[in-house]
Scaffold this motif. Structure first.
Motif, PDB file in Angstrom:
ATOM      1  N   ASP A 162      -4.277  -1.379  -6.088  1.00  0.00           N
ATOM      2  CA  ASP A 162      -5.231  -2.322  -5.491  1.00  0.00           C
ATOM      3  C   ASP A 162      -4.387  -3.468  -4.512  1.00  0.00           C
ATOM      4  N   PRO A 163      -4.254  -3.090  -3.312  1.00  0.00           N
ATOM      5  CA  PRO A 163      -3.235  -3.777  -2.325  1.00  0.00           C
ATOM      6  C   PRO A 163      -3.355  -5.510  -2.158  1.00  0.00           C
ATOM      7  N   ALA A 164      -4.824  -5.467  -2.016  1.00  0.00           N
ATOM      8  CA  ALA A 164      -5.015  -7.034  -1.801  1.00  0.00           C
ATOM      9  C   ALA A 164      -4.904  -7.854  -3.097  1.00  0.00           C
ATOM     10  N   ARG A 165      -5.090  -7.217  -4.153  1.00  0.00           N
ATOM     11  CA  ARG A 165      -5.061  -8.176  -5.382  1.00  0.00           C
ATOM     12  C   ARG A 165      -3.616  -8.344  -5.458  1.00  0.00           C
ATOM     13  N   THR A 171       0.921  -1.103   0.049  1.00  0.00           N
ATOM     14  CA  THR A 171      -0.127  -0.081  -0.159  1.00  0.00           C
ATOM     15  C   THR A 171       1.183   1.293   0.046  1.00  0.00           C
ATOM     16  N   ARG A 172       1.886   1.299   0.806  1.00  0.00           N
ATOM     17  CA  ARG A 172       2.627   2.450   1.138  1.00  0.00           C
ATOM     18  C   ARG A 172       3.552   2.637  -0.250  1.00  0.00           C
ATOM     19  N   LEU A 210      -0.707  -7.872  -3.707  1.00  0.00           N
ATOM     20  CA  LEU A 210      -0.223  -8.828  -2.438  1.00  0.00           C
ATOM     21  C   LEU A 210      -0.273 -10.333  -3.176  1.00  0.00           C
ATOM     22  N   GLY A 211      -1.681 -10.881  -3.460  1.00  0.00           N
ATOM     23  CA  GLY A 211      -1.915 -11.907  -3.725  1.00  0.00           C
ATOM     24  C   GLY A 211      -0.950 -12.464  -4.981  1.00  0.00           C
ATOM     25  N   LEU A 212      -1.116 -11.486  -5.880  1.00  0.00           N
ATOM     26  CA  LEU A 212      -0.427 -11.782  -7.329  1.00  0.00           C
ATOM     27  C   LEU A 212       1.177 -11.829  -7.125  1.00  0.00           C
ATOM     28  N   LEU A 213       1.722 -11.055  -6.202  1.00  0.00           N
ATOM     29  CA  LEU A 213       3.323 -11.115  -5.885  1.00  0.00           C
ATOM     30  C   LEU A 213       3.607 -12.109  -5.146  1.00  0.00           C
ATOM     31  N   ALA A 214       2.595 -12.479  -4.173  1.00  0.00           N
ATOM     32  CA  ALA A 214       3.078 -13.534  -3.149  1.00  0.00           C
ATOM     33  C   ALA A 214       3.079 -14.918  -3.964  1.00  0.00           C
ATOM     34  N   ASN A 215       2.081 -15.002  -4.814  1.00  0.00           N
ATOM     35  CA  ASN A 215       2.040 -16.230  -5.615  1.00  0.00           C
ATOM     36  C   ASN A 215       3.279 -16.311  -6.652  1.00  0.00           C
ATOM     37  N   TYR A 216       3.571 -15.309  -7.175  1.00  0.00           N
ATOM     38  CA  TYR A 216       4.852 -15.248  -8.156  1.00  0.00           C
ATOM     39  C   TYR A 216       5.806 -15.330  -7.588  1.00  0.00           C
ATOM     40  N   VAL A 217       6.239 -14.945  -6.499  1.00  0.00           N
ATOM     41  CA  VAL A 217       7.422 -15.274  -5.618  1.00  0.00           C
ATOM     42  C   VAL A 217       7.493 -16.689  -5.018  1.00  0.00           C
ATOM     43  N   ILE A 261       5.592  -5.879 -10.886  1.00  0.00           N
ATOM     44  CA  ILE A 261       4.990  -4.486 -10.175  1.00  0.00           C
ATOM     45  C   ILE A 261       4.686  -3.666 -11.270  1.00  0.00           C
ATOM     46  N   ASP A 262       5.416  -3.646 -12.225  1.00  0.00           N
ATOM     47  CA  ASP A 262       5.306  -2.463 -13.302  1.00  0.00           C
ATOM     48  C   ASP A 262       4.202  -2.867 -14.065  1.00  0.00           C
ATOM     49  N   LEU A 263       3.916  -4.367 -14.374  1.00  0.00           N
ATOM     50  CA  LEU A 263       2.781  -4.531 -14.947  1.00  0.00           C
ATOM     51  C   LEU A 263       1.516  -4.154 -14.179  1.00  0.00           C
ATOM     52  N   LEU A 264       1.789  -4.211 -12.973  1.00  0.00           N
ATOM     53  CA  LEU A 264       0.538  -4.143 -11.886  1.00  0.00           C
ATOM     54  C   LEU A 264       0.080  -2.372 -11.965  1.00  0.00           C
ATOM     55  N   ASP A 265       1.304  -1.702 -12.360  1.00  0.00           N
ATOM     56  CA  ASP A 265       0.740  -0.164 -12.364  1.00  0.00           C
ATOM     57  C   ASP A 265       0.655   0.737 -11.330  1.00  0.00           C
ATOM     58  N   TRP A 266       1.606   0.404 -10.599  1.00  0.00           N
ATOM     59  CA  TRP A 266       1.615   1.076  -9.158  1.00  0.00           C
ATOM     60  C   TRP A 266       2.001   2.630  -9.386  1.00  0.00           C
ATOM     61  N   ASP A 267       1.331   3.430  -8.304  1.00  0.00           N
ATOM     62  CA  ASP A 267       1.471   4.758  -8.447  1.00  0.00           C
ATOM     63  C   ASP A 267       2.931   4.937  -7.814  1.00  0.00           C
ATOM     64  N   HIS A 268       3.494   5.617  -8.783  1.00  0.00           N
ATOM     65  CA  HIS A 268       4.990   6.233  -8.543  1.00  0.00           C
ATOM     66  C   HIS A 268       5.234   7.438  -8.021  1.00  0.00           C
ATOM     67  N   SER A 269       4.338   7.950  -7.660  1.00  0.00           N
ATOM     68  CA  SER A 269       4.550   9.725  -7.067  1.00  0.00           C
ATOM     69  C   SER A 269       4.918   9.568  -5.818  1.00  0.00           C
TER      70      SER A 269
END
Length: 186
Positions: free
Chosen positions: A141-144, A135-136, A146-153, A178-186
């Motif tokens: 979409d943190p829940a989504r 989130t920070r 996190l699930g995707l990253l955890a499963n990938y790792v 992470i880049d595919l998930l399009d996080w806000d980089h600001s």
């Protein structure tokens, strides 16, 4: 120096990681930890109590694998990628036994559902920490995510344990996700 309980749990982790669940006995932990006979059963009366102690310990060890000794991760997309990349390297390298023990215990839990209630608090603790971090770091979409990253790792680690890549660069691969998930980089 670590306290006796931690020494026992680290020895138990190593046993499970190298011998599987069949190698986990109170006596074997005593021998592996080089402590007097009966020490493990003084701390962990039952096999289930010992397994739940191991779960608590591998959660602490795995978090340190990602954060390092500072227990700190830069809350940015790159910081998350670096922390998870560090985790992957340690999980398939110097902390391989911890990783194999975690997988063995997860299989044991799948076969013995009575262990699930004891595993849930640790999983919830890890999820809360990781959810706050993504989130920070800018997840939309943190829940989504996190699930995707955890499963990938998890999949990456499992694959690397079985079929190691000679040129493994998990940080770059995780950053690509992470880049595919399009996080806000600001």
């Amino acid at each position: 120096m670590a306290d006796r309980r931690t020494v026992l749990l680290d020895a138990a982790l190593e046993l499970v990681g190298t011998q599987g669940m069949r190698g986990l006995t109170h006596r074997a932990v005593d021998v592996a930890a080089a402590v007097p006979s009966g020490s493990t059963s003084n701390y962990f009366r039952t096999r289930e109590a010992l397994i739940l102690g191991i779960v608590e310990r591998f959660i602490a060890r795995e978090r340190e694998m990602a954060t390092g000794p500072d227990d700190d991760v830069d809350p940015s997309p790159q910081g998350v990628a670096e922390a998870l990349g560090r985790f992957v390297h340690r999980a398939v390298g110097p902390d391989r036994a911890v990783t194999l023990a975690r997988y063995a215990i997860l299989v044991e839990t799948a076969q013995n559902p009575a262990l699930r209630p004891g595993m849930a608090p640790g999983a919830a603790q890890v999820d809360a920490w990781a959810l706050d971090l993504v989130t920070r770091a800018g997840s939309r979409d943190p829940a989504r995510d996190l699930g995707l990253l955890a499963n990938y790792v998890t999949g990456l680690v499992l694959h690397e344990l079985a079929l190691p890549s000679p040129e493994l660069d998990p940080t770059t691969r995780i950053r690509d996700v992470i880049d595919l998930l399009d996080w806000d980089h600001s």
